[in-house]
Design an enzyme around this catalytic site. Structure first.
Site, mmCIF file in Angstrom:
data_model
loop_
_atom_site.group_PDB
_atom_site.id
_atom_site.type_symbol
_atom_site.label_atom_id
_atom_site.label_comp_id
_atom_site.label_asym_id
_atom_site.label_seq_id
_atom_site.Cartn_x
_atom_site.Cartn_y
_atom_site.Cartn_z
ATOM 1 C CE1 TYR A 150 -3.271 -2.760 0.227
ATOM 2 C CE2 TYR A 150 -4.465 -1.255 1.649
ATOM 3 C CZ TYR A 150 -4.430 -2.400 0.886
ATOM 4 O OH TYR A 150 -5.546 -3.175 0.785
ATOM 5 C CE LYS A 217 0.023 -17.289 2.958
ATOM 6 N NZ LYS A 217 -0.492 -18.559 3.475
ATOM 7 C CG ASP A 268 -3.188 -19.107 5.260
ATOM 8 O OD1 ASP A 268 -2.506 -18.674 6.202
ATOM 9 O OD2 ASP A 268 -2.813 -20.041 4.537
ATOM 10 C CG ASP A 292 -7.871 -2.713 3.369
ATOM 11 O OD1 ASP A 292 -8.935 -2.436 3.946
ATOM 12 O OD2 ASP A 292 -7.588 -2.295 2.247
#
Ligand code: NAP
Length: 400
Positions: A150, A217, A268, A292
Site C-alpha cells: 500500500y 504470511k 490465512d 485491510d
C-alpha cells in the site's frame, strides 16, 4: 476557558477539562451523522461530569466544503490544526475525481504520519449477524498504515519504469519475471513494525487486554511478512519482557497471570480462527494489506460493517467513520451514525474520559436492544422501529 490538549515529554496526553477538539464534518451524509454524534458526545460529557468538563469543538475544513471555501480539498491550515490541537474526528470525505489528490484520507494519514489504523470490532446485542455467536468476537486490530504494497510504489505493465526494473532484476539476480508484468514493491521495515507493535503493547497494558496475535504470511513472504513477525516479537521481548509471555513459553504449570500472551498466526489461518475460535483472540497486529482485509471480514462477522469505528494514530490522532459519504442519502437525516459515534467512543477512551465512552456504549446498546434503529438495521431486524438519524441520536441520549 477552552485549552489545547498537550503531548507531554513521555508521550502521554495532558487533557484539560475544556479541551479544544477539531472536527471535520465530512461530505455527503457527513453533516447528518456529525450533528447526531456531536449531540450525543455533548450530552454524555455533561451527564458524566455535570458541567465540570466540556469539549470545545473547533471546525476544520476538508473535502468539498473546503474546496468551496478555500479552493483546496485539503487546506494546509487543516493539517496544521490537527498538529496543534493533537486530536481530531472526521466524517467521510468524497475522493475527488481528478484534481491531483488520490484520496484525502490517504493524504491525511501520510502527511501526519498516522502509522497505526486501529479498528475495534465487537458485537452489539440485537444487531443481525451472519454467525451463531457473534458476541464471542471482541478484538482490536492494529493495522500498519504506511508500508507494505500500500506504500504506492508501483508501475504499470509495459511502462519504461516497469520494464527497467524487470530487466534489472532478471539480469542481476537471475530471475524470470515475465517482461510485460506490472510491478509493485512491498517494503516492510523494522522501524515501521516495531513502532506499531509498541503501540499495541502499550494499549494492551493500559486496557488489561489478554493477548496480542501477530498476523502475517511469513511462510511465503519471508523477508517482509516473516520479518514483520520477527521484529514484532523482538519489540515485545526487548522492551516489555516483564509484561509478556510468548505462547511457546507456556507449558504445564507456568503462571501467566498478569502477562500479555504473545502469539502469531499465518494470515490465512487467522481468517479461519476468528470464525471458529473467536474467543481466543484479543489484539491483532498486522501489516497493511492483511489488516485491510481482516478489518472488514471481522466487522461483517458481528453484523456491523456500517457501524465499525476506526482511528488513525501516530503522534496525533484522527478518529473517523469507516464508511463512505453515501451520497444518495446526503441531507435526508436517514443513515446510521453508529460508526462516527463509536469513533467518538474511541476518542474519549484515548483522552482518558472513559466514563463518557462507557456511557455512550451503554446508550447505544440499550437503543439497539429496544429496536429503535435506522433503516439499515431495521431492514434486517424483526419488529424494528425505524427512526431517522437524529431520532436515533435522541434515543441514545435518553438511554445514556
Ligand atoms: P459508501 O459511501 O460507504 O456507501 C455504500 C453503501 O453503504 C451506501 O449506499 C449504504 O448502503 C451503506 N452505508 C454507508 N454508510 C452508511 C451509514 N452511515 N448508514 C447506513 N448505511 C450506510 O461507499 P461508496 O458509495 O463506495 O463511496 C462514496 C464516496 O465515499 C466515494 O467518494 C468514496 O471515495 C468515499 N469514501 C470515503 C471514505 C472515508 O472518508 N473514510 C471511505 C470509503 C469511501 P445501502 O445503499 O444499501 O443502504
Amino acid at each position: 476557558m477552552a485549552e489545547k490538549i498537550i503531548i507531554e515529554q513521555d508521550g502521554n496526553l495532558k487533557v484539560p477539562d475544556n479541551p479544544i477538539i477539531c472536527f471535520i464534518e465530512g461530505d455527503g451524509i457527513g453533516p447528518d451523522i456529525w450533528r447526531a454524534s456531536k449531540k450525543i458526545f455533548d450530552a454524555a460529557v455533561e451527564k458524566a461530569y455535570s458541567g465540570r468538563r466540556k469539549v470545545e469543538w473547533k471546525e476544520i475544513l476538508a473535502g468539498e466544503k473546503a474546496k468551496e471555501q478555500t479552493g483546496s480539498y485539503l487546506p494546509e491550515d487543516t493539517i496544521e490544526a490537527i498538529k496543534e490541537y493533537v486530536i481530531a474526528i472526521k466524517g467521510p470525505l468524497t475522493t475527488p475525481i481528478g484534481g491531483g489528490i488520490r484520496s484525502i484520507n490517504v493524504t491525511l494519514r501520510q502527511r501526519l504520519d498516522l502509522f497505526a489504523c486501529v479498528r475495534p470490532v465487537r458485537y452489539f446485542q440485537g444487531v443481525p449477524s451472519p454467525v451463531k455467536n457473534p458476541e464471542k468476537l471482541d478484538i482490536v486490530i492494529f493495522r500498519e498504515n504506511t508500508e507494505d504494497v500500500y506504500a504506492g510504489i508501483e508501475w504499470e505493465s509495459m511502462t519504461p519504469e516497469a520494464r527497467s526494473i524487470i530487466s534489472y532484476i532478471n539480469e542481476t539476480f537471475d530471475k524470470s519475471i515475465i517482461p510485460d508484468s506490472g510491478i509493485g514493491i512491498k517494503p516492510i521495515s523494522p522501524f515501521g513494525t516495531r513502532r506499531l507493535m509498541r503501540m499495541a503493547l502499550n494499549y494492551a497494558i493500559k486496557n488489561n487486554r489478554k493477548s496480542i496475535t501477530i498476523m502475517h504470511k511469513g511462510n511465503i513472504m519471508k523477508y517482509t511478512e516473516g520479518a514483520f513477525a520477527k521484529w514484532a516479537y523482538q519489540e515485545a521481548e526487548e522492551n516489555f519482557r516483564d509484561k509478556i509471555i510468548k505462547e511457546s513459553e507456556i507449558t504445564d504449570g507456568v503462571d501467566t497471570t498478569g502477562k500479555i500472551i504473545i502469539k502469531d498466526r499465518l494470515a490465512d489461518s487467522m481468517f479461519q480462527q476468528i470464525l471458529l475460535r473467536p474467543e481466543e483472540y484479543d489484539i491483532i497486529v498486522t501489516p497493511n494489506l492483511n489488516g485491510d482485509y481482516l478489518s472488514d471480514a471481522a466487522a461483517a462477522q458481528v453484523g456491523g460493517l456500517g457501524m465499525a469505528p476506526g482511528a488513525n494514530i501516530g503522534k496525533w490522532a484522527l478518529f473517523e467513520a469507516t464508511h463512505g459519504t453515501a451520497p444518495k442519502y446526503a441531507g435526508l437525516d436517514k443513515v446510521n451514525p453508529g460508526s462516527l459515534i463509536l469513533s467518538g467512543v474511541m476518542m474519549f477512551n484515548h483522552i482518558g474520559w472513559n466514563e463518557v465512552a462507557d456511557m455512550i456504549v451503554n446508550g447505544l446498546q440499550r437503543t439497539i436492544s429496544s429496536k429503535y434503529v435506522t433503516y439499515d438495521l431495521a431492514r434486517q431486524m424483526d419488529g424494528a422501529i425505524e427512526v431517522k438519524c437524529s431520532e436515533f441520536a435522541d434515543k441514545i441520549i435518553e438511554n445514556l
